[in-house]
Motif scaffolding. Structure first.
Motif, PDB file in Angstrom:
ATOM      1  N   ASP A  80      11.619  37.633  24.154  1.00  0.00           N
ATOM      2  CA  ASP A  80      10.565  37.449  23.153  1.00  0.00           C
ATOM      3  C   ASP A  80       9.826  38.776  22.995  1.00  0.00           C
ATOM      4  OD1 ASP A  80       8.398  36.791  21.618  1.00  0.00           O
ATOM      5  OD2 ASP A  80       7.826  35.020  22.788  1.00  0.00           O
ATOM      6  N   THR A  98       7.321  29.555  27.778  1.00  0.00           N
ATOM      7  CA  THR A  98       7.136  30.555  28.845  1.00  0.00           C
ATOM      8  C   THR A  98       6.539  29.921  30.100  1.00  0.00           C
ATOM      9  OG1 THR A  98       6.905  32.232  27.143  1.00  0.00           O
ATOM     10  CG2 THR A  98       6.111  32.814  29.334  1.00  0.00           C
ATOM     11  N   ASN A 146       5.514  37.841  27.104  1.00  0.00           N
ATOM     12  CA  ASN A 146       4.539  37.136  27.953  1.00  0.00           C
ATOM     13  C   ASN A 146       5.068  36.775  29.328  1.00  0.00           C
ATOM     14  OD1 ASN A 146       3.026  35.116  25.320  1.00  0.00           O
ATOM     15  ND2 ASN A 146       2.542  37.170  26.059  1.00  0.00           N
TER      16      ASN A 146
END
Ligand code: ATP
Ligand code: MG
Length: 265
Positions: free
Chosen positions: A38, A15, A42
């Motif tokens: 995901d 990320t 995030n």
């Protein structure tokens, strides 16, 4: 338009790298759409916005299906369905948010409650949208997908015939093993180029990367290293982004080199 999937073992820096890379590309005038696949979601924070400013696709699957006039089983077959194009356009508009440097973001969504089932239908919906967005390649120069740790995303065929897989690893045997599997599955799916990114490299002489390169049978054009940089952790602790917190950091310099590779195609 180029499509890039980013994956690797948990916590290797997927990320952090996609957020920084997408902003660097946007700063170079490229139109970038990132998709967070995901369920830990995030990426929004890593692009400087709050999750409360995003409407995840999965939370609205029923509405989206209604809007598209689909039942769950149909969506898989819809990738090129002309009669749905206008409606898909509206759907995409509802779920795209603009983040730092003009990077656009779509969030797939998460698992709403314990026992609520798998993510298959959410991933299938993202696949459908990517298929449609690809058919209108004038809107974006790059689509980049951040994925859950591990290889599940390849099992779902989401990255089928993408241009790049970025297999992120750390210089640790377990992470390298996941990378090996990622590369195999990525080839199975017909992804055109597999790039290994060794993140959190601490040695100065390149020995760690050479070993990994040998183990994975990579050539020089296939492998990039990103240095371990304490600034990334300091930025994370403060809720800041590395590109804003320490724009001259070594990690940013290294990600710039990866950006150049992408621009070369
Ligand atoms: N080059 C780096 N140097 C130092 N720390 C780093 C570096 N890259 C990432 N990190 C740290 O590693 C941790 C994991 O990073 P990140 O969340 O980007 O990984 P991830 O692969 O996306 O994780 P997940 O599998 O949970 O999605 C974070 O604490 C981050 O600050
Ligand atoms: Mg992540």
């Amino acid at each position: 338009m180029k499509k890039i999937i980013i994956t690797g073992k948990g916590g290797v820096g997927k990320t952090t790298i996609i957020a920084t890379l997408s902003r660097l590309l946007a700063r170079d005038g490229r139109r970038v759409l990132v998709i967070d696949c995901d369920p830990s979601m995030n990426l929004a924070m890593s692009l400087g916005i709050s999750l409360s400013d995003v409407v995840p696709l999965a939370e609205n699957k029923v509405n989206i299906h209604k809007k598209l006039g689909l039942d769950m089983d149909e969506q898989e077959h819809l990738t090129n369905g002309n009669e749905h194009e206008i409606k898909i356009d509206e759907v995409i508009e509802d779920y795209i948010v603009e983040t730092k440097d003009g990077v656009k973001l779509i969030v797939m969504g998460t698992i709403p409650y314990g026992g609520s089932g798998c993510l298959c239908s959410s991933i299938a919906l993202v696949k459908l949208l990517i298929g449609y967005i690809t058919s209108r390649s004038a809107d974006n120069d790059y689509i980049m997908v951040d994925s859950q740790a591990g290889v599940e995303i390849f099992g779902r065929g989401l990255a089928s015939e993408f241009d790049f897989t970025f297999a992120i690893t750390e210089p640790m045997p377990k992470a390298v093993e996941v990378t090996r599997h990622v590369m195999e599955l990525s080839r199975d799916l017909g992804v055109k180029k597999q790039i290994v990114i060794v993140n959190k490299v601490e040695d100065e002489d390149g020995t760690e990367c050479e070993t990994i390169s040998r183990e994975l049978n990579c050539n020089a054009e296939q492998m990039y290293s990103v240095r371990y940089d304490r600034n990334v952790i300091e930025a994370d602790k403060k809720g800041l982004l590395i590109l804003d917190y320490a724009p001259q950091a070594s990690v940013v310099e290294d990600i710039q080199r990866i950006k150049e590779e992408i621009l070369r195609g």
